[in-house]
Design a protein around this motif. Structure first.
Motif, mmCIF file in Angstrom:
data_model
loop_
_atom_site.group_PDB
_atom_site.id
_atom_site.type_symbol
_atom_site.label_atom_id
_atom_site.label_comp_id
_atom_site.label_asym_id
_atom_site.label_seq_id
_atom_site.Cartn_x
_atom_site.Cartn_y
_atom_site.Cartn_z
ATOM 1 N N PHE A 52 7.412 99.735 -25.907
ATOM 2 C CA PHE A 52 6.838 98.432 -26.766
ATOM 3 C C PHE A 52 5.106 98.653 -26.416
ATOM 4 C CE2 PHE A 52 5.138 94.128 -26.462
ATOM 5 C CZ PHE A 52 5.440 93.626 -27.654
ATOM 6 N N GLU A 53 4.368 98.498 -27.646
ATOM 7 C CA GLU A 53 2.899 98.264 -27.590
ATOM 8 C C GLU A 53 2.243 97.208 -28.014
ATOM 9 O OE1 GLU A 53 0.740 101.799 -28.665
ATOM 10 O OE2 GLU A 53 2.314 103.369 -27.639
ATOM 11 N N ILE A 54 1.150 96.869 -27.595
ATOM 12 C CA ILE A 54 0.446 95.973 -28.233
ATOM 13 C C ILE A 54 -0.651 96.528 -28.246
ATOM 14 C CG2 ILE A 54 -1.076 93.655 -27.814
ATOM 15 C CD1 ILE A 54 1.964 93.063 -28.432
ATOM 16 N N ARG A 55 -1.373 96.342 -29.549
ATOM 17 C CA ARG A 55 -2.540 97.167 -30.101
ATOM 18 C C ARG A 55 -3.599 96.179 -30.423
ATOM 19 N NH1 ARG A 55 0.424 102.226 -33.417
ATOM 20 N NH2 ARG A 55 1.210 103.370 -31.572
ATOM 21 N N THR A 56 -4.874 96.658 -30.534
ATOM 22 C CA THR A 56 -5.723 95.880 -31.075
ATOM 23 C C THR A 56 -6.259 96.293 -32.608
ATOM 24 O OG1 THR A 56 -7.581 97.282 -30.208
ATOM 25 C CG2 THR A 56 -7.120 95.429 -29.053
ATOM 26 N N GLY A 57 -5.568 97.527 -32.965
ATOM 27 C CA GLY A 57 -5.556 97.836 -34.424
ATOM 28 C C GLY A 57 -4.417 98.574 -34.652
ATOM 29 N N PRO A 58 -3.997 98.917 -35.996
ATOM 30 C CA PRO A 58 -2.778 99.430 -36.066
ATOM 31 C C PRO A 58 -2.404 100.781 -35.714
ATOM 32 C CG PRO A 58 -4.100 99.631 -38.209
ATOM 33 C CD PRO A 58 -4.850 98.677 -37.008
ATOM 34 N N GLU A 59 -3.320 101.700 -35.266
ATOM 35 C CA GLU A 59 -3.170 103.096 -35.034
ATOM 36 C C GLU A 59 -3.278 103.388 -33.357
ATOM 37 O OE1 GLU A 59 -2.351 105.009 -37.226
ATOM 38 O OE2 GLU A 59 -2.698 103.486 -38.983
ATOM 39 N N TYR A 60 -2.604 104.562 -33.088
ATOM 40 C CA TYR A 60 -2.436 104.971 -31.822
ATOM 41 C C TYR A 60 -3.961 105.102 -30.967
ATOM 42 C CZ TYR A 60 -1.754 108.241 -27.950
ATOM 43 O OH TYR A 60 -1.735 109.091 -26.711
ATOM 44 N N GLY A 61 -3.978 104.722 -29.923
ATOM 45 C CA GLY A 61 -5.001 104.742 -29.052
ATOM 46 C C GLY A 61 -5.819 103.313 -28.855
ATOM 47 N N SER A 62 -5.257 102.223 -29.586
ATOM 48 C CA SER A 62 -6.038 101.039 -29.475
ATOM 49 C C SER A 62 -5.320 100.043 -28.434
ATOM 50 C CB SER A 62 -6.121 100.272 -30.981
ATOM 51 O OG SER A 62 -5.004 100.265 -31.406
ATOM 52 N N ASP A 63 -4.272 100.838 -27.744
ATOM 53 C CA ASP A 63 -3.546 99.917 -26.851
ATOM 54 C C ASP A 63 -3.951 98.865 -25.986
ATOM 55 O OD1 ASP A 63 -3.449 103.104 -26.099
ATOM 56 O OD2 ASP A 63 -3.231 101.850 -24.222
ATOM 57 N N ILE A 64 -3.563 97.752 -25.415
ATOM 58 C CA ILE A 64 -3.946 97.226 -24.361
ATOM 59 C C ILE A 64 -2.565 96.869 -23.619
ATOM 60 C CG2 ILE A 64 -5.842 96.023 -25.484
ATOM 61 C CD1 ILE A 64 -3.947 93.612 -26.127
#
Length: 328
Positions: free
Chosen positions: A303-315
């Motif tokens: 499970f990920e939370i991201r600031t954008g829809p793509e990989y690499g923007s995870d928090i």
């Protein structure tokens, strides 16, 4: 002989005054016998009409019996939430088996407007309801006694005097207002008071976010793993719109939703996807089932939370959920 004043008294419960001035014209007054006067209603308002009006005013419409053996799907429903809210014996599995022809092969794909059977014997036709008994007719004499009070006063005219008859009518009693029907209470919402929930029920944390390692392309774990055997229902952590629903390469079958605050929640390695791109979901709604698709060593939820829809923007997803009142 001089004319004598003549008074005929009726019972107080049926008083009515009649007054008509007669000048220069012949007037025929109905005789009132000593055995009891019979009241005559005014022209244009016969007693039969009064009785019919009273019966129609006091008649209450029959309230149809509520049906408890079916349920119409609304936005945000899942078989699990419906089975819990309606206390379906056997849970969502039994509910699905009873409605396989309506839902189809995928129990996670139910749509608003579908009519689901809740009871095991719901397919049997219900016994016809007994016809309602008609209201007892109100007789002319009863209507006259209930709605009219009569007082008849007749005075014989002395020489040069006028004959007077006074009529008074009491207003009919107003029918009692029907008792209001209390509305049915809605089912308790799945969401927490903060509007956020964990991505699955009874969450158990696995591999933590940010752990370093060469097995991840970014050099660290970009999400939070949750312990989940294959087939565990996964749910939306908040209201949102589905932006991804399909194969995500190393992520296997994935679902990603854009949340109301602009963040993105991603679910990876699913065995079953239960939503479509563009679909609006509500907090707690089932998105699919956990599994072991993609680059994994066993079944679990990534499970990920991201600031954008793509990989690499995870928090950090755990910190994000805890900030919104979710206990993890």
């Amino acid at each position: 002989m001089p004319a004598q004043a003549r008074r005929i008294a009726l019972p107080r419960a049926a008083r009515f005054g009649i007054g008509i001035a007669v000048t220069g014209a012949s007037f025929a007054l109905p005789l009132v016998t000593a055995m009891g006067a019979q009241a005559h209603t005014a022209p244009g308002a016969p007693a039969a009409s009064v009785a019919q009006h009273t019966a129609a005013a006091e008649a209450k419409p029959a309230v149809p019996a509520a049906a408890f053996d079916s349920y119409r799907v609304v936005s945000g429903d899942t078989l699990t939430t419906i089975a819990d809210a309606k206390q379906v014996e056997g849970g969502w599995h039994a509910l699905y088996e009873r409605n396989r022809s309506v839902v189809g092969a995928n129990p996670d794909l139910i749509f608003p407007g579908q009519q689901l059977s809740l009871a095991a014997d719901a397919a049997k036709p219900a016994a016809p309801a007994a016809p309602a008994k008609p209201a007892a007719p109100v007789t002319q004499s009863a209507a006259a006694a209930a709605d009219t009070q009569l007082q008849v006063k007749t005075e014989a005219a002395k020489p040069g005097a006028q004959l007077q008859t006074q009529v008074q009518s009491a207003a009919p009693a107003k029918p009692a207002a029907p008792a209001p029907v209390a509305p049915a209470k809605p089912a308790a919402p799945v969401a927490a008071t903060s509007g956020y929930v964990a991505p699955l029920a009874n969450p158990v944390l696995g591999e933590a976010y940010g752990v370093a390692g060469s097995m991840w392309a970014s050099g660290h774990h970009t999400g939070q793993d949750f312990v989940a055997s294959t087939g565990t229902p996964l749910r939306a952590v908040a209201n949102g719109v589905v932006v991804k629903a399909g194969n995500g390469g190393a992520y296997g079958n994935e679902v990603e939703i854009k949340l109301a605050d602009g963040k993105y929640a991603q679910y990876a390695h699913l065995s079953v996807i239960g939503v479509k791109v563009g679909q609006t979901v509500t907090v707690g709604q089932r998105l699919g089932l956990s599994g072991a698709t993609g680059n994994v060593t066993g079944p679990h939820l990534h499970f990920e939370i991201r600031t954008g829809p793509e990989y690499g923007s995870d928090i950090n997803p755990v910190a994000y959920l805890r900030a919104h009142g979710v206990a993890l």
